[in-house]
Structures are given as structure tokens and as C-alpha cells.
Design a protein around this motif. Structure first.
Motif, PDB file in Angstrom:
ATOM      1  N   ASP A  10      -7.149  37.543  41.909  1.00  0.00           N
ATOM      2  CA  ASP A  10      -5.762  37.249  41.567  1.00  0.00           C
ATOM      3  C   ASP A  10      -4.790  37.473  42.718  1.00  0.00           C
ATOM      4  OD1 ASP A  10      -6.526  36.570  39.020  1.00  0.00           O
ATOM      5  OD2 ASP A  10      -6.116  38.557  38.165  1.00  0.00           O
ATOM      6  N   GLU A  11      -5.116  38.390  43.618  1.00  0.00           N
ATOM      7  CA  GLU A  11      -4.213  38.695  44.735  1.00  0.00           C
ATOM      8  C   GLU A  11      -4.865  38.309  46.056  1.00  0.00           C
ATOM      9  OE1 GLU A  11      -2.137  42.442  44.655  1.00  0.00           O
ATOM     10  OE2 GLU A  11      -2.806  42.824  42.605  1.00  0.00           O
ATOM     11  N   ALA A  12      -4.057  38.148  47.086  1.00  0.00           N
ATOM     12  CA  ALA A  12      -4.574  37.767  48.403  1.00  0.00           C
ATOM     13  C   ALA A  12      -5.338  38.929  49.022  1.00  0.00           C
ATOM     14  CB  ALA A  12      -3.424  37.362  49.328  1.00  0.00           C
ATOM     15  N   VAL A  13      -6.512  38.613  49.587  1.00  0.00           N
ATOM     16  CA  VAL A  13      -7.362  39.627  50.207  1.00  0.00           C
ATOM     17  C   VAL A  13      -7.603  39.262  51.664  1.00  0.00           C
ATOM     18  CG1 VAL A  13      -9.592  40.810  50.136  1.00  0.00           C
ATOM     19  CG2 VAL A  13      -8.506  40.073  48.001  1.00  0.00           C
ATOM     20  N   ASP A  14      -7.439  40.237  52.539  1.00  0.00           N
ATOM     21  CA  ASP A  14      -7.722  40.049  53.964  1.00  0.00           C
ATOM     22  C   ASP A  14      -9.071  40.706  54.262  1.00  0.00           C
ATOM     23  OD1 ASP A  14      -7.690  39.686  56.688  1.00  0.00           O
ATOM     24  OD2 ASP A  14      -6.225  41.282  57.078  1.00  0.00           O
ATOM     25  N   TYR A  15     -10.147  39.894  54.271  1.00  0.00           N
ATOM     26  CA  TYR A  15     -11.487  40.432  54.510  1.00  0.00           C
ATOM     27  C   TYR A  15     -11.724  40.515  56.013  1.00  0.00           C
ATOM     28  CZ  TYR A  15     -16.491  41.264  54.182  1.00  0.00           C
ATOM     29  OH  TYR A  15     -17.738  41.828  54.293  1.00  0.00           O
ATOM     30  N   GLN A  16     -11.969  41.730  56.503  1.00  0.00           N
ATOM     31  CA  GLN A  16     -12.206  41.964  57.923  1.00  0.00           C
ATOM     32  C   GLN A  16     -13.534  42.685  58.095  1.00  0.00           C
ATOM     33  OE1 GLN A  16     -10.393  40.984  60.487  1.00  0.00           O
ATOM     34  NE2 GLN A  16      -8.577  40.208  59.415  1.00  0.00           N
ATOM     35  N   ALA A  17     -14.466  42.052  58.832  1.00  0.00           N
ATOM     36  CA  ALA A  17     -15.777  42.650  59.084  1.00  0.00           C
ATOM     37  C   ALA A  17     -15.800  43.298  60.461  1.00  0.00           C
ATOM     38  CB  ALA A  17     -16.867  41.589  58.981  1.00  0.00           C
ATOM     39  N   SER A  18     -16.487  44.422  60.561  1.00  0.00           N
ATOM     40  CA  SER A  18     -16.477  45.196  61.798  1.00  0.00           C
ATOM     41  C   SER A  18     -17.824  45.869  62.012  1.00  0.00           C
ATOM     42  CB  SER A  18     -15.384  46.277  61.720  1.00  0.00           C
ATOM     43  OG  SER A  18     -15.539  47.249  62.731  1.00  0.00           O
ATOM     44  N   ASP A  19     -18.149  46.156  63.261  1.00  0.00           N
ATOM     45  CA  ASP A  19     -19.306  46.993  63.545  1.00  0.00           C
ATOM     46  C   ASP A  19     -19.033  48.411  63.035  1.00  0.00           C
ATOM     47  OD1 ASP A  19     -20.761  44.987  64.783  1.00  0.00           O
ATOM     48  OD2 ASP A  19     -19.923  45.427  66.765  1.00  0.00           O
ATOM     49  N   GLY A  20     -20.114  49.166  62.851  1.00  0.00           N
ATOM     50  CA  GLY A  20     -19.994  50.480  62.244  1.00  0.00           C
ATOM     51  C   GLY A  20     -19.085  51.451  62.979  1.00  0.00           C
ATOM     52  N   GLY A  21     -19.139  51.456  64.323  1.00  0.00           N
ATOM     53  CA  GLY A  21     -18.321  52.390  65.094  1.00  0.00           C
ATOM     54  C   GLY A  21     -16.834  52.193  64.892  1.00  0.00           C
ATOM     55  N   PRO A  22     -16.319  50.986  65.187  1.00  0.00           N
ATOM     56  CA  PRO A  22     -14.892  50.736  64.964  1.00  0.00           C
ATOM     57  C   PRO A  22     -14.486  50.872  63.499  1.00  0.00           C
ATOM     58  CG  PRO A  22     -15.836  49.080  66.418  1.00  0.00           C
ATOM     59  CD  PRO A  22     -16.988  49.874  65.892  1.00  0.00           C
ATOM     60  N   TRP A  23     -15.387  50.509  62.594  1.00  0.00           N
ATOM     61  CA  TRP A  23     -15.099  50.632  61.153  1.00  0.00           C
ATOM     62  C   TRP A  23     -14.786  52.089  60.815  1.00  0.00           C
ATOM     63  CZ3 TRP A  23     -17.597  53.332  57.199  1.00  0.00           C
ATOM     64  CH2 TRP A  23     -17.312  52.946  55.881  1.00  0.00           C
ATOM     65  N   LEU A  24     -15.645  52.986  61.283  1.00  0.00           N
ATOM     66  CA  LEU A  24     -15.462  54.402  60.984  1.00  0.00           C
ATOM     67  C   LEU A  24     -14.242  54.969  61.700  1.00  0.00           C
ATOM     68  CD1 LEU A  24     -16.589  56.885  59.534  1.00  0.00           C
ATOM     69  CD2 LEU A  24     -18.011  57.325  61.557  1.00  0.00           C
ATOM     70  N   THR A  25     -14.052  54.567  62.950  1.00  0.00           N
ATOM     71  CA  THR A  25     -12.919  55.085  63.720  1.00  0.00           C
ATOM     72  C   THR A  25     -11.595  54.751  63.050  1.00  0.00           C
ATOM     73  OG1 THR A  25     -14.129  54.915  65.807  1.00  0.00           O
ATOM     74  CG2 THR A  25     -11.734  54.993  65.941  1.00  0.00           C
ATOM     75  N   ARG A  26     -11.488  53.516  62.557  1.00  0.00           N
ATOM     76  CA  ARG A  26     -10.214  53.117  61.946  1.00  0.00           C
ATOM     77  C   ARG A  26      -9.945  53.875  60.659  1.00  0.00           C
ATOM     78  NH1 ARG A  26      -7.547  47.194  60.702  1.00  0.00           N
ATOM     79  NH2 ARG A  26      -5.829  47.997  59.471  1.00  0.00           N
ATOM     80  N   ILE A  27     -10.937  54.003  59.791  1.00  0.00           N
ATOM     81  CA  ILE A  27     -10.675  54.692  58.533  1.00  0.00           C
ATOM     82  C   ILE A  27     -10.422  56.172  58.787  1.00  0.00           C
ATOM     83  CG2 ILE A  27     -13.148  54.978  58.016  1.00  0.00           C
ATOM     84  CD1 ILE A  27     -10.157  54.677  55.560  1.00  0.00           C
ATOM     85  N   GLN A  28     -11.103  56.756  59.772  1.00  0.00           N
ATOM     86  CA  GLN A  28     -10.841  58.153  60.100  1.00  0.00           C
ATOM     87  C   GLN A  28      -9.418  58.337  60.622  1.00  0.00           C
ATOM     88  OE1 GLN A  28     -14.069  59.000  62.838  1.00  0.00           O
ATOM     89  NE2 GLN A  28     -15.256  60.073  61.252  1.00  0.00           N
ATOM     90  N   ALA A  29      -8.936  57.354  61.391  1.00  0.00           N
ATOM     91  CA  ALA A  29      -7.571  57.424  61.907  1.00  0.00           C
ATOM     92  C   ALA A  29      -6.558  57.383  60.769  1.00  0.00           C
ATOM     93  CB  ALA A  29      -7.319  56.272  62.879  1.00  0.00           C
ATOM     94  N   GLU A  30      -6.791  56.516  59.789  1.00  0.00           N
ATOM     95  CA  GLU A  30      -5.859  56.425  58.666  1.00  0.00           C
ATOM     96  C   GLU A  30      -5.885  57.706  57.834  1.00  0.00           C
ATOM     97  OE1 GLU A  30      -5.688  51.591  58.089  1.00  0.00           O
ATOM     98  OE2 GLU A  30      -6.096  52.847  56.359  1.00  0.00           O
ATOM     99  N   LEU A  31      -7.071  58.263  57.648  1.00  0.00           N
ATOM    100  CA  LEU A  31      -7.180  59.501  56.884  1.00  0.00           C
ATOM    101  C   LEU A  31      -6.457  60.650  57.589  1.00  0.00           C
ATOM    102  CD1 LEU A  31     -10.923  59.196  55.842  1.00  0.00           C
ATOM    103  CD2 LEU A  31      -8.951  59.063  54.297  1.00  0.00           C
ATOM    104  N   GLU A  32      -6.611  60.690  58.913  1.00  0.00           N
ATOM    105  CA  GLU A  32      -5.939  61.742  59.677  1.00  0.00           C
ATOM    106  C   GLU A  32      -4.423  61.570  59.634  1.00  0.00           C
ATOM    107  OE1 GLU A  32      -5.597  63.158  64.319  1.00  0.00           O
ATOM    108  OE2 GLU A  32      -7.573  62.645  63.542  1.00  0.00           O
TER     109      GLU A  32
END
Length: 426
Positions: free
Chosen positions: A55-77
Motif C-alpha cells: 500500500d505504501e512506497a518502499v525503497d528496496y536497497q540491497a547491500s553487502d553484509g559489511g556496509p549493511w551492518l555499519t549503517r544500521i549500527q550507525a543509526e542505532l548509535e
């Protein structure tokens, strides 16, 4: 650079909007940040065919494991972020357990989710840390000509190792030679069979019980099976080739390495679950899930998207986009390739079995991943091919395995019990 400084830098970059996908502007769509469906054609299919029905717009972004983890850790911090939903393999989530919200209150609308995978999604807690999303696996395959030689009363969808051995013995005796095929060549996936199938079925372990009496029994049982295995198996890689030439009538392999046989001659072959041993029906699923970080900007929309990913029609669209199979009960449409229908039924039967005992892909090993696999390969070659004493080999290889685990510091994964620090080898 220390981990703290790295994540602090990542947080600063995030604030500046320099990560891929942020564009430096406010994020209006739900950001689905995933380690899966990375090939361009799969990413496009996820956007255009899988997520376009939401129903809503989704921005699907695929990433390698390293950058994937780095980004979510940055947001959590940082304490806030733009990621709404995380997609990843089971192992991707293990380091984020404390920062994932409980999804047990999501209304799935009566969809029946695989119980085995749902339990894995708790990550050892009493909360649903991720919802299973999709799966791949290894299965057994047989030429239908082999079915008449099954042991009396045996159910092909619920075989034991003893029944498999009896079946292959009869095949060898009645057809003039061994008809079981095993991918034991240099490029075969034999190590995955030992790690995820044989060991969980006999030891309920992959690491801790490596040298146990139960492991000794498992290797002796495989030696029995090897008597009725095509001796050319030491050169086999993709078992679809030997099934098509009928050099073998029964085989084990990854679904992707059986697909050509099923697609070329769908009426001639069947797929079925791996056999069970004393501690269950060991199998190695590649399980991907969807999770929601505690920093998701719109929790309600994120939960709605997570539920959408488990709808039967979404699961079928995901299968077409990624070749990963559903984790919910679903009737596959008639227009699916033969390999998908044949393998899908076997995977569903195996993962949904009452005695299902998943042995997950090794995780946390880093650069030691290849060394870990080699332990199982060397053990097979010494015990089965060279005929060395089982107890002696297991004791020696256990020391190698112990050093690998201690060097990597990797904690245990299923079916082994969770550990504090490196997974122990008894």
C-alpha cells in the motif's frame, strides 16, 4: 581505527546523508535495507514485482553484509534513523538481537508460518526478533525407476538413514552396480552434508559434539552408505548431470544443482527430504528474515510491510524474483518451472517435518570459514576414502576444529546450544 570510532564516523556520515540511498534528503518511502537479492535483476524484481503491491512506497536497497551492518549500527548509535525494515540471513541478525523490536504482535492474517524457522527467529530470546522471509536448501532426488526398490513400508518423505542404506543396497544388488550419487568432487558441496545433515541427525550438534560417540556412529553409518555409492562420486560436483545420464538414480545436492534434471525431465524425477537419524531430520536451511530496528521512523508502517512479506502471493512473487522458497504454507501456481515445483514440495516437507532439526550455515568465523569446511572434508577423506580409524581421526580433527573456533571466537549456532564466547569442542 577502533570499532567505536568507526561507528561514530558512520553516524556522522549518516547525519550528513552520505550513505547510499539517503540522498541527503528526508526519507519519505519505507526503507527496506537488505543483504538479499543483490544482483541487479533481483533487486529490480523485488522493487517492480514483489513490493509494488504494498500500500505504501518502499525503497528496496540491497547491500553487502559489511556496509549493511555499519549503517544500521550507525543509526542505532545515533538513536534515530531512516531504515524501516531489515532483510538478512539468520546470521546477519545475531549481533543486533538487543536492538530489534518484538514482532510477535504482528497480525499475519491467518498465514501458517514454518514453526521451525519461526523459532529460529527468536534468536534465543522470548521475543520474535525476526520473521522468517524465505529459504533455500539441499534435498534428495531420485529417478522414479528407483522407487520400486524402496524398503517395504518406507515413506520416501520420511526416510531414516537405515532405510536409505537399505534402499541403496537393494539398488546396487538388483541393478548391477551402485546407484547412489554423492557430490564428493573438489567442487561438490559434501561438507554441507556432513555439517548440516549427518551431524545434526546423529549428534544434535555441528561443533560441540564433533568427536562424540554419537559422531563416531554417524561416520560409521556413512561408511555403510558409501559401500553402495557410485565410486565415481569423488569426481561429482553438480548431481543433475549424473541423474540425467542415469549414472546415478538417487542423489543429494543443493536445489540449484539439481534444477536442470528436474526442468529437462520433470516426469522422470522426484525430490524428497533428507533422511532422519536418532536426533532428528537434520537439514541445512539458508534462512532469510525480516526484522525491524528500534530506530525505525514509522513502526506501524514497518510492521505492515513485514506482514506483507509473508502473504502467500508475496512469497510466490519473491520466489520468482530470487529463487528462494516460501516459508509459509502456499500452493505454487502451475506456471512455475518444474524444478521449483519439485524442489519446493521437498523443502516444505523437510522444513515442516515434526522431527526437523536445522543445522544453520556456519557464522561468525570470518577468514576461518574455509578452514572450518576443510575439517569436515579432511575427516571424510580420512575416514571414508582412506579407511582410517574413526576414533583416531575424530580426536585429531577435533583439535584442529577447536583451534579454529578459539581463533575466530565464533559463538555456537543451531543446532548447538548458544555459548558465551567461542563455541566449545568437547
Amino acid at each position: 581505527m577502533t570499532k567505536t570510532r568507526t561507528t561514530t564516523l558512520a553516524a556522522a556520515l549518516l547525519a550528513a546523508g552520505t550513505f547510499a540511498g539517503t540522498g541527503g534528503s528526508a526519507q519519505a518511502d519505507i526503507l527496506f535495507w537488505s543483504t538479499q537479492a543483490k544482483p541487479v535483476e533481483e533487486t529490480q524484481a523485488m522493487r517492480g514485482e514483489v513490493l509494488s503491491g504494498f500500500d505504501e512506497a518502499v525503497d528496496y536497497q540491497a547491500s553487502d553484509g559489511g556496509p549493511w551492518l555499519t549503517r544500521i549500527q550507525a543509526e542505532l548509535e545515533a538513536g534515530s534513523g531512516t531504515i524501516g525494515v531489515l532483510g538478512g540471513l539468520h546470521g546477519d541478525f545475531t549481533s543486533l538481537t538487543d536492538n530489534l523490536v518484538d514482532l510477535s504482535d504482528i497480525d499475519l492474517g491467518g498465514v501458517t508460518v514454518n514453526e521451525t524457522f519461526q523459532q529460529l527467529g527468536t534468536l534465543g530470546t522470548d521475543e520474535q526478533k525476526y520473521l522468517p522471509w524465505m529459504q533455500a536448501s539441499y534435498v534428495m532426488a531420485a529417478n522414479k525407476k528407483a522407487l520400486e526398490y524402496l524398503p517395504e513400508g518406507a515413506d520416501i518423505n520420511a526416510l531414516t538413514y537405515d532405510e536409505l542404506i537399505a534402499w541403496t543396497k537393494t539398488l546396487a544388488e538388483e541393478t548391477g552396480g551402485p546407484k547412489f550419487g554423492f557430490p564428493a568432487g573438489p567442487k561438490g558441496l559434501k561438507h554441507r552434508f556432513f555439517q548440516g545433515y549427518l551431524y545434526p541427525s546423529y549428534t544434535n550438534s555441528m561443533v560441540t559434539k564433533f568427536r562424540s560417540p554419537e559422531a563416531e556412529e554417524a561416520w560409521n553409518k556413512f561408511k555403510e552408505l558409501w559401500q553402495y555409492t557410485n565410486p565415481a562420486s569423488t569426481g561429482f560436483a553438480f548431481m543433475q548431470e549424473q541423474l540425467l545420464t542415469e549414472d546415478v538414480w538417487v542423489a543429494f545436492d543443493h536445489t540449484a544443482r539439481l534444477a536442470d534434471a528436474f526442468n529437462q525431465r520433470p516426469d522422470d524425477f522426484v525430490a524428497f527430504p533428507a533422511p532422519a537419524g536418532p536426533t532428528g531430520r537434520g537439514f541445512m536451511p539458508v534462512v532469510a528474515g525480516v526484522a525491524i530496528p528500534e530506530t525505525a521512523p514509522d513502526m506501524e508502517a514497518a510492521k505492515a510491510l513485514a506482514a506483507y512479506m509473508l502473504k502467500p502471493e508475496t512469497q510466490i512473487a519473491t520466489l520468482k524474483a530470487t529463487n528462494f522458497f516460501p516459508v509459509v504454507e502456499v500452493d505454487l501456481p502451475d506456471d512455475m518451472p518444474a524444478a521449483v515445483k519439485i524442489s519446493g514440495a521437498a523443502i516444505a516437507a523437510m522444513s515442516g517435518a515434526e522431527d526437523a532439526n536445522p543445522g544453520l550455515l556456519p557464522m561468525g568465523l570470518g577468514d576461518n570459514d574455509g578452514k572450518f569446511n576443510q575439517v569436515y572434508i579432511d575427516t571424510f577423506e580420512r575416514i571414508v576414502l582412506a579407511g582410517q580409524d574413526v576414533r583416531t581421526v575424530l580426536d585429531e580433527q577435533a583439535e584442529t576444529l577447536r583451534s579454529i573456533m578459539e581463533e575466530s571466537g565464533a559463538p555456537c549456532w543451531a543446532p548447538d546450544e548458544p555459548s558465551e564466547g567461542a563455541c566449545p569442542v568437547e
